[in-house]
Design a protein around this motif. Structure first.
Motif, PDB file in Angstrom:
ATOM      1  N   ARG A  25       0.537  -1.688   0.155  1.00 38.17           N
ATOM      2  CA  ARG A  25       0.077  -0.183   0.336  1.00 38.17           C
ATOM      3  C   ARG A  25       0.948   0.852   0.294  1.00 38.17           C
ATOM      4  NH1 ARG A  25      -2.140   2.550   4.833  1.00 38.17           N
ATOM      5  NH2 ARG A  25      -0.298   1.854   6.823  1.00 38.17           N
ATOM      6  N   ARG A 101      10.924  -1.632  14.010  1.00 40.68           N
ATOM      7  CA  ARG A 101      10.731  -0.275  12.542  1.00 40.68           C
ATOM      8  C   ARG A 101      12.444  -0.976  12.501  1.00 40.68           C
ATOM      9  NH1 ARG A 101       6.910   1.576  15.602  1.00 40.68           N
ATOM     10  NH2 ARG A 101       5.028   1.732  14.552  1.00 40.68           N
ATOM     11  N   HIS A 113       3.459  -3.565   8.765  1.00 41.68           N
ATOM     12  CA  HIS A 113       2.434  -2.813   9.234  1.00 41.68           C
ATOM     13  C   HIS A 113       1.613  -4.466   9.804  1.00 41.68           C
ATOM     14  CE1 HIS A 113      -1.089  -0.476   8.580  1.00 41.68           C
ATOM     15  NE2 HIS A 113      -1.816  -1.497   8.661  1.00 41.68           N
ATOM     16  N   GLU A 160      -3.936  11.245  13.513  1.00 42.50           N
ATOM     17  CA  GLU A 160      -3.746   9.750  13.502  1.00 42.50           C
ATOM     18  C   GLU A 160      -3.342   9.587  14.385  1.00 42.50           C
ATOM     19  OE1 GLU A 160      -1.308   7.645  10.438  1.00 42.50           O
ATOM     20  OE2 GLU A 160      -2.366   6.331  10.668  1.00 42.50           O
ATOM     21  N   GLY A 162      -1.831   5.617  16.694  1.00 39.63           N
ATOM     22  CA  GLY A 162      -0.678   4.804  15.782  1.00 39.63           C
ATOM     23  C   GLY A 162      -0.533   4.668  15.088  1.00 39.63           C
ATOM     24  N   ASP A 188       1.984   7.973  17.972  1.00 38.02           N
ATOM     25  CA  ASP A 188       2.494   6.823  18.353  1.00 38.02           C
ATOM     26  C   ASP A 188       2.997   6.924  20.032  1.00 38.02           C
ATOM     27  OD1 ASP A 188       2.765   3.829  16.436  1.00 38.02           O
ATOM     28  OD2 ASP A 188       4.051   3.859  18.162  1.00 38.02           O
ATOM     29  N   ASP A 214       0.359   7.537  24.721  1.00 37.84           N
ATOM     30  CA  ASP A 214       0.111   6.272  24.362  1.00 37.84           C
ATOM     31  C   ASP A 214      -1.677   6.590  24.826  1.00 37.84           C
ATOM     32  OD1 ASP A 214      -0.692   3.894  25.767  1.00 37.84           O
ATOM     33  OD2 ASP A 214       1.029   3.570  27.262  1.00 37.84           O
ATOM     34  N   VAL A 215      -2.030   6.185  23.768  1.00 39.74           N
ATOM     35  CA  VAL A 215      -3.439   6.472  24.217  1.00 39.74           C
ATOM     36  C   VAL A 215      -4.515   5.212  24.971  1.00 39.74           C
ATOM     37  CG1 VAL A 215      -4.616   6.926  21.531  1.00 39.74           C
ATOM     38  CG2 VAL A 215      -4.313   4.651  22.264  1.00 39.74           C
ATOM     39  N   VAL A 235      -6.286   3.139  12.170  1.00 41.35           N
ATOM     40  CA  VAL A 235      -6.293   2.128  11.573  1.00 41.35           C
ATOM     41  C   VAL A 235      -5.197   1.138  12.393  1.00 41.35           C
ATOM     42  CG1 VAL A 235      -5.652   1.542   9.193  1.00 41.35           C
ATOM     43  CG2 VAL A 235      -6.547   3.859   9.732  1.00 41.35           C
TER      44      VAL A 235
HETATM   45  C1  LIG Z   1      -0.390  -2.316  13.607  1.00 41.05           C
HETATM   46  S1  LIG Z   1       0.649  -0.146  13.494  1.00 41.05           S
HETATM   47  C2  LIG Z   1      -0.550   0.645  12.320  1.00 41.05           C
HETATM   48  C3  LIG Z   1       0.645   1.406  12.056  1.00 41.05           C
HETATM   49  C4  LIG Z   1      -0.652   2.620  10.998  1.00 41.05           C
HETATM   50  N1  LIG Z   1      -2.348   2.865  11.898  1.00 41.05           N
HETATM   51  C5  LIG Z   1      -0.778   2.438   9.375  1.00 41.05           C
HETATM   52  O1  LIG Z   1      -1.880   2.029   8.815  1.00 41.05           O
HETATM   53  O2  LIG Z   1       0.316   1.329   9.051  1.00 41.05           O
HETATM   54  C6  LIG Z   1      -0.202   0.035  14.835  1.00 41.05           C
HETATM   55  C7  LIG Z   1       0.599   1.428  15.430  1.00 41.05           C
HETATM   56  O3  LIG Z   1       0.000   1.187  16.872  1.00 41.05           O
HETATM   57  C8  LIG Z   1       1.128   1.630  18.073  1.00 41.05           C
HETATM   58  N2  LIG Z   1       0.281   1.600  18.973  1.00 41.05           N
HETATM   59  C9  LIG Z   1      -0.183   0.320  19.480  1.00 41.05           C
HETATM   60  N3  LIG Z   1      -0.752   0.492  20.990  1.00 41.05           N
HETATM   61  C10 LIG Z   1      -0.421   1.815  21.164  1.00 41.05           C
HETATM   62  C11 LIG Z   1      -1.032   2.710  21.786  1.00 41.05           C
HETATM   63  N4  LIG Z   1      -1.117   2.065  22.755  1.00 41.05           N
HETATM   64  N5  LIG Z   1      -0.982   4.062  21.950  1.00 41.05           N
HETATM   65  C12 LIG Z   1      -0.376   5.021  20.675  1.00 41.05           C
HETATM   66  N6  LIG Z   1       0.008   3.690  19.776  1.00 41.05           N
HETATM   67  C13 LIG Z   1       0.178   2.582  19.952  1.00 41.05           C
HETATM   68  C14 LIG Z   1       1.907   0.649  17.584  1.00 41.05           C
HETATM   69  O4  LIG Z   1       3.133   1.379  17.924  1.00 41.05           O
HETATM   70  C15 LIG Z   1       2.373   0.661  15.973  1.00 41.05           C
HETATM   71  O5  LIG Z   1       3.165   1.543  15.195  1.00 41.05           O
END
Ligand SMILES: C[S@@+](CC[C@H](N)C(=O)[O-])C[C@H]1O[C@@H](n2cnc3c(N)ncnc32)[C@H](O)[C@@H]1O
Length: 354
Positions: A25, A101, A113, A160, A162, A188, A214-215, A235
């Motif tokens: 993508r 990463r 991803h 956005e 994460g 993130d 950290d959400v 996402v």
């Molecule tokens: C599968 S990746 C998706 C990345 C991006 N959204 C995409 O679609 O390409 C999941 C991301 O969520 C982040 N993530 C996971 N838990 C999180 C949290 N509690 N707070 C913030 N980010 C988080 C991870 O570090 C990672 O970069």
């Protein structure tokens, strides 16, 4: 106008997600030959003619086989003593994302991803430095609604959550250039991801603010006030969060939206091939698994997604299961992919339940 912008951004974002396999993508200039969603498999003999087929219907046998696989792979759970305390686990996960990463960015700017490789245009990151987290210190109290904050002059604001290395961030920034007054926040919990986004050539503070957040941490302030966002993108992030914490995350994010603002969601669906291929002993709880790299994945149904966002007081505008057939022509194998996609709007008179 706001709806038009939102649709443009979502189409842009999902268009990247839908370009066949997730890993494809973010390849620059990669456009599907047929319009997205239009590739329907009518003749099974032609299955190997394309990489992906849209709108697949499952037969009863296929559904039963998937259910059986999940029953089998979730029969043996990760031992309770290995399921460490949730906070500690989250730290493990954070460092897992960073580690992934690092490994991939060392390999010529590739990124992961959802546990699958994903090509990123982010510049290679050398080593794994311990980045400071100025964002958290700077915004520990959070700005007031009337004060100045990054993007305070904007008329249309997106977050956005994460964002990883920015696979959606940069296509969105590209789109936003045609919309004066628009501003993108992205966060993130992995500092290294945020650093990658910030060091990208297309990153500009005039249009974007990337920050570590950290959400799951309710006590952390955002670098902007509540109620100022037009859109939130979630996402492939919620699935990596412990199911027991998801509702609180959705509640908190809903507070950030303006009345009328939209939360755009896409994530793994129940019986996605990624769920079926888990081996025994990887299941943490029902439909929630840990991968070999320590990251975790939950597999949603449409009903669960509906309940979670409605419980947070949002109104469902779209909630669909995206069934596709992914084809590996070289290996002559097919895989059913299942994603859930939704749009949930904050009503003008928002009452948060729960
Ligand atoms: C599968 S990746 C998706 C990345 C991006 N959204 C995409 O679609 O390409 C999941 C991301 O969520 C982040 N993530 C996971 N838990 C999180 C949290 N509690 N707070 C913030 N980010 C988080 C991870 O570090 C990672 O970069």
């Amino acid at each position: 106008m706001v709806l038009f912008r939102m649709n443009m951004i979502w189409r842009n974002c999902v268009c990247h997600l839908k370009q066949g396999k997730v890993p494809h993508r973010c390849q620059s200039g990669a456009h599907p030959v047929a319009p997205l969603g239009s590739r329907i498999l009518t003749d099974p003999a032609k299955v190997f003619e394309h990489n992906m087929w849209d709108h697949m219907q499952w037969s009863e046998e296929e559904e039963a086989a998937a259910r059986k696989k999940v029953e089998e792979n979730s029969a043996t759970r990760v031992a309770p003593e290995e399921q460490v305390d949730q906070n500690a686990k989250e730290k493990v996960e954070e460092s897992s994302w960073d580690q992934i990463r690092s490994n991939f960015s060392r390999m010529q700017g590739t990124e992961t991803h959802c546990g699958e490789s994903c090509v990123s245009s982010a510049p290679g990151n050398k080593g794994r430095p311990n980045f400071p987290n100025p964002d958290l210190e700077e915004h520990s109290d959070g700005p007031g609604k009337t004060g100045r904050f990054p993007g305070s002059n904007a008329t249309f604001r997106i977050l956005e959550v994460g964002c990883g290395a920015g696979n959606s961030v940069f296509p969105i920034l590209n789109t936003l250039q045609n919309f004066p007054g628009a501003f993108l926040y992205c966060c993130d919990f992995a500092p290294e991801a945020v650093q990658l986004v910030k060091s990208h050539a297309s990153y500009t503070e005039a249009l974007c603010s990337a920050f570590v957040h950290d959400v799951c941490d309710d006590g952390l302030a955002y670098p902007f006030p509540d109620g100022v966002l037009d859109a939130i993108l979630l996402v492939f992030v919620l699935s990596s969060i412990h199911p027991g914490r998801m509702q609180a995350v959705v509640h908190r994010l809903s507070r950030l939206l303006k009345p009328g603002g939209m939360l755009l969601f896409r994530d793994h669906g129940r019986y996605d091939n990624a769920q079926l291929r888990f081996k025994k002993g990887r299941c943490l709880s029902e439909n929630f698994y840990v991968r070999g790299d320590g990251t975790r994945a939950y597999f949603f149904t449409k009903g669960e997604v509906h309940r979670m966002f409605c419980e947070a007081g949002l109104h469902e505008k779209q909630n669909l299961v995206d069934h596709r057939l992914q084809v590996n022509r070289k290996k002559q194998v097919v895989m059913h992919r299942v994603w859930v996609q939704g749009k949930f709007q904050k009503p003008l008179h928002w009452t948060q339940r729960g």
